[in-house]
Scaffold this active site. Structure first.
Site, PDB file in Angstrom:
ATOM      1  N   GLY A  15      -5.624   6.673   7.233  1.00 24.15           N
ATOM      2  CA  GLY A  15      -6.498   5.629   7.545  1.00 24.15           C
ATOM      3  C   GLY A  15      -7.693   5.732   7.732  1.00 24.15           C
ATOM      4  O   GLY A  15      -8.639   5.189   8.406  1.00 24.15           O
ATOM      5  N   SER A  16      -8.240   6.652   6.735  1.00 23.54           N
ATOM      6  CA  SER A  16      -9.668   6.951   6.511  1.00 23.54           C
ATOM      7  C   SER A  16     -10.399   5.440   6.253  1.00 23.54           C
ATOM      8  O   SER A  16     -11.676   5.298   6.745  1.00 23.54           O
ATOM      9  CB  SER A  16     -10.230   8.126   5.986  1.00 23.54           C
ATOM     10  OG  SER A  16      -9.979   7.713   4.490  1.00 23.54           O
ATOM     11  N   ASN A  17      -9.919   4.869   5.352  1.00 25.49           N
ATOM     12  CA  ASN A  17     -10.782   3.521   4.803  1.00 25.49           C
ATOM     13  C   ASN A  17     -10.500   2.580   6.223  1.00 25.49           C
ATOM     14  O   ASN A  17     -11.458   1.731   6.320  1.00 25.49           O
ATOM     15  CB  ASN A  17      -9.785   3.043   3.816  1.00 25.49           C
ATOM     16  CG  ASN A  17     -10.440   3.589   2.587  1.00 25.49           C
ATOM     17  OD1 ASN A  17     -11.382   3.277   1.996  1.00 25.49           O
ATOM     18  ND2 ASN A  17      -9.571   4.394   1.772  1.00 25.49           N
ATOM     19  N   ARG A  67      13.561  -4.644   1.656  1.00 23.87           N
ATOM     20  CA  ARG A  67      12.077  -4.868   1.599  1.00 23.87           C
ATOM     21  C   ARG A  67      11.678  -6.015   2.220  1.00 23.87           C
ATOM     22  O   ARG A  67      10.691  -6.209   2.842  1.00 23.87           O
ATOM     23  CB  ARG A  67      11.706  -4.487   0.187  1.00 23.87           C
ATOM     24  CG  ARG A  67      10.043  -4.668  -0.087  1.00 23.87           C
ATOM     25  CD  ARG A  67      10.094  -4.447  -1.463  1.00 23.87           C
ATOM     26  NE  ARG A  67      10.624  -3.417  -2.224  1.00 23.87           N
ATOM     27  CZ  ARG A  67       9.812  -2.176  -2.178  1.00 23.87           C
ATOM     28  NH1 ARG A  67       8.715  -2.010  -1.205  1.00 23.87           N
ATOM     29  NH2 ARG A  67      10.585  -1.026  -2.623  1.00 23.87           N
ATOM     30  N   MET A  92       1.486   2.491   1.331  1.00 24.93           N
ATOM     31  CA  MET A  92       2.005   2.927   0.014  1.00 24.93           C
ATOM     32  C   MET A  92       3.364   1.777   0.048  1.00 24.93           C
ATOM     33  O   MET A  92       4.537   2.543   0.047  1.00 24.93           O
ATOM     34  CB  MET A  92       2.364   4.123   0.438  1.00 24.93           C
ATOM     35  CG  MET A  92       1.292   5.064   0.659  1.00 24.93           C
ATOM     36  SD  MET A  92       0.180   4.719  -0.981  1.00 24.93           S
ATOM     37  CE  MET A  92       0.947   5.987  -1.864  1.00 24.93           C
ATOM     38  N   ARG A  93       3.408   0.625   0.120  1.00 15.22           N
ATOM     39  CA  ARG A  93       4.469  -0.261  -0.070  1.00 15.22           C
ATOM     40  C   ARG A  93       4.532  -1.146  -1.243  1.00 15.22           C
ATOM     41  O   ARG A  93       3.242  -1.632  -1.417  1.00 15.22           O
ATOM     42  CB  ARG A  93       4.627  -0.838   1.162  1.00 15.22           C
ATOM     43  CG  ARG A  93       5.035  -0.028   2.341  1.00 15.22           C
ATOM     44  CD  ARG A  93       6.338   0.448   2.454  1.00 15.22           C
ATOM     45  NE  ARG A  93       7.500  -0.571   2.526  1.00 15.22           N
ATOM     46  CZ  ARG A  93       8.854  -0.431   2.103  1.00 15.22           C
ATOM     47  NH1 ARG A  93       9.234   0.653   1.693  1.00 15.22           N
ATOM     48  NH2 ARG A  93       9.714  -1.460   2.368  1.00 15.22           N
ATOM     49  N   LEU A  95       5.209  -4.753  -2.288  1.00 15.33           N
ATOM     50  CA  LEU A  95       5.144  -6.002  -1.425  1.00 15.33           C
ATOM     51  C   LEU A  95       5.997  -6.970  -2.090  1.00 15.33           C
ATOM     52  O   LEU A  95       5.924  -7.070  -3.599  1.00 15.33           O
ATOM     53  CB  LEU A  95       3.907  -6.561  -1.137  1.00 15.33           C
ATOM     54  CG  LEU A  95       2.959  -5.700  -0.344  1.00 15.33           C
ATOM     55  CD1 LEU A  95       1.623  -6.381  -0.115  1.00 15.33           C
ATOM     56  CD2 LEU A  95       3.499  -5.285   0.935  1.00 15.33           C
ATOM     57  N   ASN A 109      -7.206  -5.177  -1.389  1.00 15.57           N
ATOM     58  CA  ASN A 109      -6.505  -3.593  -1.456  1.00 15.57           C
ATOM     59  C   ASN A 109      -7.660  -2.716  -2.214  1.00 15.57           C
ATOM     60  O   ASN A 109      -8.412  -3.372  -2.668  1.00 15.57           O
ATOM     61  CB  ASN A 109      -5.431  -3.692  -2.542  1.00 15.57           C
ATOM     62  CG  ASN A 109      -4.756  -2.155  -2.684  1.00 15.57           C
ATOM     63  OD1 ASN A 109      -4.660  -1.487  -1.653  1.00 15.57           O
ATOM     64  ND2 ASN A 109      -4.229  -1.678  -3.816  1.00 15.57           N
ATOM     65  N   HIS A 111      -8.369   0.656  -4.290  1.00 14.21           N
ATOM     66  CA  HIS A 111      -7.483   1.423  -5.412  1.00 14.21           C
ATOM     67  C   HIS A 111      -8.499   2.519  -5.938  1.00 14.21           C
ATOM     68  O   HIS A 111      -9.632   2.142  -6.350  1.00 14.21           O
ATOM     69  CB  HIS A 111      -6.745   0.702  -6.608  1.00 14.21           C
ATOM     70  CG  HIS A 111      -6.071   1.424  -7.542  1.00 14.21           C
ATOM     71  ND1 HIS A 111      -4.939   1.464  -7.177  1.00 14.21           N
ATOM     72  CD2 HIS A 111      -6.466   1.890  -8.827  1.00 14.21           C
ATOM     73  CE1 HIS A 111      -4.405   2.409  -8.351  1.00 14.21           C
ATOM     74  NE2 HIS A 111      -5.269   2.302  -9.207  1.00 14.21           N
ATOM     75  N   SER A 138     -12.071   0.842  -6.481  1.00 13.97           N
ATOM     76  CA  SER A 138     -12.316  -0.692  -6.858  1.00 13.97           C
ATOM     77  C   SER A 138     -11.466  -1.428  -5.706  1.00 13.97           C
ATOM     78  O   SER A 138     -10.534  -0.817  -5.195  1.00 13.97           O
ATOM     79  CB  SER A 138     -11.517  -1.087  -8.183  1.00 13.97           C
ATOM     80  OG  SER A 138     -11.771  -0.302  -9.317  1.00 13.97           O
ATOM     81  N   ASP A 147      -2.013  -3.783  -8.770  1.00 14.19           N
ATOM     82  CA  ASP A 147      -3.363  -3.539  -9.049  1.00 14.19           C
ATOM     83  C   ASP A 147      -4.030  -4.209  -9.893  1.00 14.19           C
ATOM     84  O   ASP A 147      -4.955  -3.579 -10.823  1.00 14.19           O
ATOM     85  CB  ASP A 147      -3.622  -1.941  -9.499  1.00 14.19           C
ATOM     86  CG  ASP A 147      -3.013  -0.847  -8.462  1.00 14.19           C
ATOM     87  OD1 ASP A 147      -3.098  -1.380  -7.214  1.00 14.19           O
ATOM     88  OD2 ASP A 147      -2.241   0.182  -8.701  1.00 14.19           O
ATOM     89  N   GLU A 176     -15.186   5.208  -1.314  1.00 14.42           N
ATOM     90  CA  GLU A 176     -14.371   4.103  -0.732  1.00 14.42           C
ATOM     91  C   GLU A 176     -15.036   3.745   0.493  1.00 14.42           C
ATOM     92  O   GLU A 176     -14.988   2.366   0.900  1.00 14.42           O
ATOM     93  CB  GLU A 176     -13.154   4.395  -0.548  1.00 14.42           C
ATOM     94  CG  GLU A 176     -12.281   4.814  -1.999  1.00 14.42           C
ATOM     95  CD  GLU A 176     -10.886   5.089  -1.709  1.00 14.42           C
ATOM     96  OE1 GLU A 176     -10.449   5.697  -0.855  1.00 14.42           O
ATOM     97  OE2 GLU A 176     -10.174   5.150  -2.748  1.00 14.42           O
TER      98      GLU A 176
HETATM   99  C1  GRF Z   1      -7.275   5.841  -0.801  1.00 13.87           C
HETATM  100  O1  GRF Z   1      -7.532   6.761  -1.871  1.00 13.87           O
HETATM  101  C2  GRF Z   1      -7.023   4.673  -1.296  1.00 13.87           C
HETATM  102  O2  GRF Z   1      -7.737   4.149  -2.614  1.00 13.87           O
HETATM  103  C3  GRF Z   1      -5.636   4.485  -1.775  1.00 13.87           C
HETATM  104  O3  GRF Z   1      -4.958   5.232  -0.576  1.00 13.87           O
HETATM  105  C4  GRF Z   1      -5.920   6.117  -0.086  1.00 13.87           C
HETATM  106  C5  GRF Z   1      -5.862   5.784   1.387  1.00 13.87           C
HETATM  107  O4  GRF Z   1      -6.619   6.769   2.145  1.00 13.87           O
HETATM  108  N1  GRF Z   1      -5.076   3.298  -1.751  1.00 13.87           N
HETATM  109  P1  GRF Z   1      -6.787   6.503   3.638  1.00 13.87           P
HETATM  110  O5  GRF Z   1      -5.524   6.315   4.253  1.00 13.87           O
HETATM  111  O6  GRF Z   1      -7.705   5.191   3.817  1.00 13.87           O
HETATM  112  O7  GRF Z   1      -7.631   7.618   4.014  1.00 13.87           O
END
Ligand code: GRF
Length: 321
Positions: A15-17, A67, A92-93, A95, A109, A111, A138, A147, A176
């Site tokens: 969850g760093s983003n 699902r 990571m699903r 949808l 999203n 990517h 992106s 994507d 990102e």
């Molecule tokens: C990122 O590299 C993003 O581009 C991809 O999954 C990763 C998520 O990383 N879709 P984080 O969980 O946000 O650290």
């Protein structure tokens, strides 16, 4: 400042983003705020971080669930939290189509590649293998195809000699974290941006047969028919006469219809000054969750009500095929 857009972030892991989005939202001038962080992994690290910052969280393992049931539960959690946008950040699903289509235009999203290059997995290794000078990240709208939705923004990251997928991935993460909050902020802001809204309405109006644009009382308007004898079927209305709305005015069939719509859906419709008296209704554009198909339908209906018969007959004939 107007109400902030409410965003639910879906994560599966670190969850760093999400964290980047969260801390960016703490700036006083952020146009969005997080209303929920949700995960399909009950142990996702990001959930703890969100909780510590006072953000509501929701976790439901997908294991053993169909699902569509899992999607539905996640979606309900987002809706109950008041989400107007869903932002996927390492979710990571795959949808279901129904879920994607009901959030069309309101689900983003990130990517880890410069789309359209390298959708799917192993993006960094593929970029290095191909001898690319840059990898990157992106942000795109989520559509049914993986994507492949409209790219809203991207940042390149140089590939160095001897680069490995891991070393590149690490630097792409930095990019990102700069990219996502900025693009999300711009995206939610454009819902209220009159120029953006005008551009969309113009495209829809001018896509109808034999139409042209002409200013009327200082605002753009659209007419059907010849330059000489054409008739207006839509007017753009940008916060006129003290109203807070950015709107398009279209023709209703009667005053009863107009008043009924304004009374039952005041968040969508209003009776505009001057024009209201002759049956024009204001369709509010600067609101979250605006349905552009509905705007297109209204424009077409309004167009039909004033277009010369030869055009409406042609349109009806075309529909029969
Ligand atoms: C990122 O590299 C993003 O581009 C991809 O999954 C990763 C998520 O990383 N879709 P984080 O969980 O946000 O650290």
């Amino acid at each position: 400042m107007a109400d902030k857009a409410k965003v639910a972030v879906f994560i599966s892991g670190r969850g760093s983003n999400m964290a980047a989005l969260l801390y960016a939202s703490f700036h006083a001038d952020s146009p969005y705020e997080l209303c929920l962080v949700a995960s399909n992994d009950t142990d996702a690290e990001g959930l703890k971080l969100a909780e510590a910052e006072g953000i509501a969280t929701y976790a439901l393992s997908h294991k053993g669930m169909a699902r569509s049931d899992h999607d539905a539960a996640m979606e309900t959690a987002a809706r109950e939290a008041g989400a107007e946008y869903i932002v996927l950040a390492g979710y990571m699903r795959i949808l279901t189509e129904g879920f994607v289509s009901s959030w069309e235009g309101r689900m983003l999203n990130i990517h880890p590649s410069l789309l359209p290059k390298y959708p799917g997995l192993d993006t960094h290794a593929r970029a290095i293998e191909a001898g690319d000078s840059h990898g990157g990240a992106s942000v795109h709208l989520v559509t049914a195809e993986l994507d492949a939705g409209e790219v809203l923004g991207a940042l390149p990251v140089a590939i160095r000699p001897g680069e490995t997928a891991d070393s590149l991935a690490e630097r792409v993460r930095f990019a990102e974290h700069q990219l996502y909050p900025k693009i999300l902020a711009d995206y939610v802001s454009r819902d209220g941006d009159a120029d953006f809204l005008l551009g969309k309405v113009r495209n829809l109006a001018l896509a109808l047969p034999e139409t042209h644009e002409r200013e009327s009382h200082g605002s753009p308007g659209w007419r059907v028919g010849s330059e000489k004898s054409g008739k207006y079927f839509a007017h753009f209305n940008d916060q006129h006469h003290g109203s807070e709305h950015v709107a398009v005015l279209v023709k209703t069939s009667s005053m009863d219809e107009l008043l009924g719509l304004v009374e039952t859906q005041p968040e969508v419709y209003f009776k505009p000054a001057y024009y209201g008296a002759s049956g024009w209704i204001g369709l509010i554009l600067n609101r979250p969750g605006l349905d552009w198909d509905n705007v297109a339908e209204w424009l077409e209906r309004s167009w039909r009500s004033v277009a010369p018969k030869r055009l409406t007959q042609l349109a009806s004939a075309a529909e029969e095929f």
